[in-house]
Design a protein around this motif. Structure first.
Motif, PDB file in Angstrom:
ATOM      1  N   GLY A  62      -1.759  -3.819  -9.440  1.00  0.00           N
ATOM      2  CA  GLY A  62      -2.981  -3.981 -10.218  1.00  0.00           C
ATOM      3  C   GLY A  62      -4.213  -3.499  -9.465  1.00  0.00           C
ATOM      4  O   GLY A  62      -5.070  -2.809 -10.033  1.00  0.00           O
ATOM      5  N   ASP A  63      -4.316  -3.857  -8.193  1.00  0.00           N
ATOM      6  CA  ASP A  63      -5.444  -3.406  -7.373  1.00  0.00           C
ATOM      7  C   ASP A  63      -5.457  -1.881  -7.260  1.00  0.00           C
ATOM      8  O   ASP A  63      -6.511  -1.244  -7.371  1.00  0.00           O
ATOM      9  N   CYS A  64      -4.286  -1.318  -7.025  1.00  0.00           N
ATOM     10  CA  CYS A  64      -4.177   0.132  -6.897  1.00  0.00           C
ATOM     11  C   CYS A  64      -4.581   0.825  -8.196  1.00  0.00           C
ATOM     12  O   CYS A  64      -5.304   1.819  -8.185  1.00  0.00           O
ATOM     13  N   ALA A  65      -4.128   0.297  -9.322  1.00  0.00           N
ATOM     14  CA  ALA A  65      -4.460   0.885 -10.620  1.00  0.00           C
ATOM     15  C   ALA A  65      -5.957   0.861 -10.876  1.00  0.00           C
ATOM     16  O   ALA A  65      -6.525   1.810 -11.423  1.00  0.00           O
ATOM     17  N   ARG A  66      -6.614  -0.212 -10.475  1.00  0.00           N
ATOM     18  CA  ARG A  66      -8.063  -0.275 -10.663  1.00  0.00           C
ATOM     19  C   ARG A  66      -8.776   0.787  -9.838  1.00  0.00           C
ATOM     20  O   ARG A  66      -9.752   1.397 -10.296  1.00  0.00           O
ATOM     21  N   GLN A  67      -8.280   1.025  -8.632  1.00  0.00           N
ATOM     22  CA  GLN A  67      -8.881   2.085  -7.826  1.00  0.00           C
ATOM     23  C   GLN A  67      -8.604   3.463  -8.414  1.00  0.00           C
ATOM     24  O   GLN A  67      -9.459   4.352  -8.392  1.00  0.00           O
ATOM     25  N   LEU A  68      -7.400   3.647  -8.952  1.00  0.00           N
ATOM     26  CA  LEU A  68      -7.099   4.901  -9.644  1.00  0.00           C
ATOM     27  C   LEU A  68      -8.063   5.110 -10.812  1.00  0.00           C
ATOM     28  O   LEU A  68      -8.611   6.208 -10.997  1.00  0.00           O
ATOM     29  N   ALA A  69      -8.264   4.057 -11.597  1.00  0.00           N
ATOM     30  CA  ALA A  69      -9.146   4.151 -12.756  1.00  0.00           C
ATOM     31  C   ALA A  69     -10.571   4.510 -12.339  1.00  0.00           C
ATOM     32  O   ALA A  69     -11.233   5.339 -12.975  1.00  0.00           O
ATOM     33  N   GLU A  70     -11.039   3.902 -11.273  1.00  0.00           N
ATOM     34  CA  GLU A  70     -12.388   4.197 -10.790  1.00  0.00           C
ATOM     35  C   GLU A  70     -12.524   5.663 -10.384  1.00  0.00           C
ATOM     36  O   GLU A  70     -13.529   6.314 -10.679  1.00  0.00           O
ATOM     37  N   ARG A  71     -11.508   6.172  -9.744  1.00  0.00           N
ATOM     38  CA  ARG A  71     -11.570   7.571  -9.298  1.00  0.00           C
ATOM     39  C   ARG A  71     -11.460   8.533 -10.462  1.00  0.00           C
ATOM     40  O   ARG A  71     -12.165   9.545 -10.498  1.00  0.00           O
ATOM     41  N   PHE A  72     -10.585   8.246 -11.414  1.00  0.00           N
ATOM     42  CA  PHE A  72     -10.510   9.109 -12.592  1.00  0.00           C
ATOM     43  C   PHE A  72     -11.827   9.087 -13.363  1.00  0.00           C
ATOM     44  O   PHE A  72     -12.306  10.114 -13.839  1.00  0.00           O
ATOM     45  N   ALA A  73     -12.427   7.902 -13.487  1.00  0.00           N
ATOM     46  CA  ALA A  73     -13.694   7.774 -14.206  1.00  0.00           C
ATOM     47  C   ALA A  73     -14.802   8.559 -13.521  1.00  0.00           C
ATOM     48  O   ALA A  73     -15.752   9.020 -14.176  1.00  0.00           O
ATOM     49  N   ALA A  74     -14.679   8.732 -12.201  1.00  0.00           N
ATOM     50  CA  ALA A  74     -15.682   9.483 -11.436  1.00  0.00           C
ATOM     51  C   ALA A  74     -15.364  10.972 -11.368  1.00  0.00           C
ATOM     52  O   ALA A  74     -16.034  11.714 -10.656  1.00  0.00           O
ATOM     53  N   GLY A  75     -14.338  11.417 -12.099  1.00  0.00           N
ATOM     54  CA  GLY A  75     -14.002  12.838 -12.109  1.00  0.00           C
ATOM     55  C   GLY A  75     -12.900  13.228 -11.146  1.00  0.00           C
ATOM     56  O   GLY A  75     -12.670  14.420 -10.896  1.00  0.00           O
ATOM     57  N   GLY A  76     -12.199  12.240 -10.590  1.00  0.00           N
ATOM     58  CA  GLY A  76     -11.142  12.536  -9.635  1.00  0.00           C
ATOM     59  C   GLY A  76      -9.884  13.089 -10.293  1.00  0.00           C
ATOM     60  O   GLY A  76      -9.678  12.958 -11.501  1.00  0.00           O
ATOM     61  N   ARG A  77      -9.053  13.694  -9.462  1.00  0.00           N
ATOM     62  CA  ARG A  77      -7.788  14.282  -9.918  1.00  0.00           C
ATOM     63  C   ARG A  77      -6.650  13.714  -9.077  1.00  0.00           C
ATOM     64  O   ARG A  77      -6.857  13.302  -7.942  1.00  0.00           O
ATOM     65  N   LEU A  78      -5.449  13.738  -9.643  1.00  0.00           N
ATOM     66  CA  LEU A  78      -4.280  13.207  -8.951  1.00  0.00           C
ATOM     67  C   LEU A  78      -3.354  14.357  -8.552  1.00  0.00           C
ATOM     68  O   LEU A  78      -3.049  15.233  -9.361  1.00  0.00           O
ATOM     69  N   PHE A  79      -2.900  14.327  -7.298  1.00  0.00           N
ATOM     70  CA  PHE A  79      -1.928  15.300  -6.798  1.00  0.00           C
ATOM     71  C   PHE A  79      -0.655  14.548  -6.415  1.00  0.00           C
ATOM     72  O   PHE A  79      -0.690  13.636  -5.596  1.00  0.00           O
ATOM     73  N   ALA A  80       0.472  14.928  -7.016  1.00  0.00           N
ATOM     74  CA  ALA A  80       1.742  14.256  -6.760  1.00  0.00           C
ATOM     75  C   ALA A  80       2.709  15.213  -6.076  1.00  0.00           C
ATOM     76  O   ALA A  80       2.734  16.407  -6.385  1.00  0.00           O
ATOM     77  N   PHE A  81       3.530  14.687  -5.166  1.00  0.00           N
ATOM     78  CA  PHE A  81       4.420  15.561  -4.413  1.00  0.00           C
ATOM     79  C   PHE A  81       5.626  14.799  -3.894  1.00  0.00           C
ATOM     80  O   PHE A  81       5.604  13.582  -3.725  1.00  0.00           O
ATOM     81  N   GLY A  82       6.711  15.515  -3.653  1.00  0.00           N
ATOM     82  CA  GLY A  82       7.947  14.955  -3.130  1.00  0.00           C
ATOM     83  C   GLY A  82       8.958  16.072  -2.970  1.00  0.00           C
ATOM     84  O   GLY A  82       8.708  17.222  -3.354  1.00  0.00           O
ATOM     85  N   ASN A  83      10.116  15.751  -2.409  1.00  0.00           N
ATOM     86  CA  ASN A  83      11.171  16.735  -2.166  1.00  0.00           C
ATOM     87  C   ASN A  83      12.413  16.404  -2.993  1.00  0.00           C
ATOM     88  O   ASN A  83      12.743  15.237  -3.182  1.00  0.00           O
ATOM     89  N   GLY A  84      13.109  17.434  -3.454  1.00  0.00           N
ATOM     90  CA  GLY A  84      14.358  17.213  -4.171  1.00  0.00           C
ATOM     91  C   GLY A  84      14.158  16.395  -5.431  1.00  0.00           C
ATOM     92  O   GLY A  84      13.307  16.703  -6.273  1.00  0.00           O
ATOM     93  N   GLY A  85      14.955  15.320  -5.574  1.00  0.00           N
ATOM     94  CA  GLY A  85      14.805  14.451  -6.735  1.00  0.00           C
ATOM     95  C   GLY A  85      13.426  13.827  -6.804  1.00  0.00           C
ATOM     96  O   GLY A  85      12.889  13.597  -7.889  1.00  0.00           O
ATOM     97  N   SER A  86      12.832  13.575  -5.654  1.00  0.00           N
ATOM     98  CA  SER A  86      11.477  13.009  -5.618  1.00  0.00           C
ATOM     99  C   SER A  86      10.442  14.020  -6.100  1.00  0.00           C
ATOM    100  O   SER A  86       9.375  13.636  -6.583  1.00  0.00           O
ATOM    101  N   SER A  87      10.747  15.314  -5.965  1.00  0.00           N
ATOM    102  CA  SER A  87       9.877  16.343  -6.530  1.00  0.00           C
ATOM    103  C   SER A  87       9.865  16.250  -8.047  1.00  0.00           C
ATOM    104  O   SER A  87       8.813  16.342  -8.690  1.00  0.00           O
ATOM    105  N   THR A  88      11.061  16.047  -8.623  1.00  0.00           N
ATOM    106  CA  THR A  88      11.157  15.883 -10.073  1.00  0.00           C
ATOM    107  C   THR A  88      10.390  14.643 -10.519  1.00  0.00           C
ATOM    108  O   THR A  88       9.682  14.667 -11.539  1.00  0.00           O
ATOM    109  N   ASP A  89      10.503  13.563  -9.758  1.00  0.00           N
ATOM    110  CA  ASP A  89       9.757  12.349 -10.086  1.00  0.00           C
ATOM    111  C   ASP A  89       8.244  12.580  -9.974  1.00  0.00           C
ATOM    112  O   ASP A  89       7.471  12.061 -10.775  1.00  0.00           O
ATOM    113  N   ALA A  90       7.839  13.351  -8.970  1.00  0.00           N
ATOM    114  CA  ALA A  90       6.413  13.644  -8.814  1.00  0.00           C
ATOM    115  C   ALA A  90       5.888  14.434 -10.006  1.00  0.00           C
ATOM    116  O   ALA A  90       4.774  14.200 -10.490  1.00  0.00           O
ATOM    117  N   GLN A  91       6.698  15.371 -10.496  1.00  0.00           N
ATOM    118  CA  GLN A  91       6.294  16.130 -11.676  1.00  0.00           C
ATOM    119  C   GLN A  91       6.236  15.239 -12.906  1.00  0.00           C
ATOM    120  O   GLN A  91       5.333  15.373 -13.750  1.00  0.00           O
TER     121      GLN A  91
END
Length: 233
Positions: A62-91
């Motif tokens: 919940g705390d993390c989500a609130r910080q995500l929301a604050e950053r998105f509201a301020a114009g922030g962007r999310l970058f996701a990354f991982g290897n192999g199966g985790s790459s698919t999850d990141a996408q």
């Protein structure tokens, strides 16, 4: 290390994973019954694991989500990354936030850093595979952005370098790992680390999927709450 249920044999083949398929029996009903029992056991295991993660990390999610929301509201962007199966999850994670299906949620700027195969192969060939994510974070990352890295082991060198780069640039950093968190648990560059405590890579990835779906839903709710609060002023 893989758990007893999913542990492969010395040859790494499927025989030890699903012995009932290699027993040389012609009794189809018996084989189907064993297959059903195996499936039920695996489902019960991952359900219990998801509940464990939810009980332990609900407040932090919940705390993390609130910080995500604050950053998105301020114009922030999310970058996701991982290897192999985790790459698919990141996408998949990036796709959730981007919301291309037009569900009742705002589309949010999110990118999977393994999507550009030309960049990935150029950096791997010309520099090192260890920098395939950190170089992109260095090029695109801004202080109000978010970096989310997924790993089953928590030991991927290219994720650790990406988190270091993101932290230096002021991004909110979120790690999703398995086992005991590996080296990601030792990193000072990760603001929020969520660990799925299982030695099975299969169960880890299944529970991680639930975890980041929950994080997305909580973020959408936090954004809606922020918008309602702003409208009522």
């Amino acid at each position: 290390m893989i758990d007893v249920v999913d542990q492969p044999g010395p040859d790494g083949g499927a025989e030890s994973l699903y012995p009932f398929l290699h027993a040389g029996r012609a009794d189809l009903d018996s084989v189907l019954a064993e297959a059903q029992a195996s499936t039920v056991d695996k489902i019960a295991e991952v359900v219990a694991l998801r509940r464990t993660v939810c009980r332990r990390d609900a407040r932090r999610l919940g705390d993390c989500a609130r910080q995500l929301a604050e950053r998105f509201a301020a114009g922030g962007r999310l970058f996701a990354f991982g290897n192999g199966g985790s790459s698919t999850d990141a996408q998949d994670l990036a796709g959730l936030f981007l919301n291309p299906g037009g569900m009742d949620a705002p589309p949010l700027p999110a990118f999977g850093l393994t999507n550009d195969i030309a960049v990935i192969t150029a950096l791997s060939n010309d520099v090192s595979f260890d920098v395939v994510f950190s170089r992109q974070i260095g090029a695109f990352g801004r202080p109000r952005d978010i970096a989310v890295g997924l790993s089953t082991s928590g030991n991927s060198a290219n994720l650790l370098r990406a988190f270091d780069e993101a932290s230096t640039r002021g991004l909110l950093t979120i790690g999703i790992a398995g086992y005991d968190g590996g080296k990601m648990a030792e990193s000072k560059s990760i603001d929020y680390l969520f660990v799925v405590p299982s030695p099975s890579v299969h169960r880890v990835q299944e529970a991680q999927t639930t975890l980041y779906h929950a994080l997305w839903e909580l973020t959408v709710d936090a954004l809606a709450a922020g918008a309602d609060a702003a409208a009522s002023r």
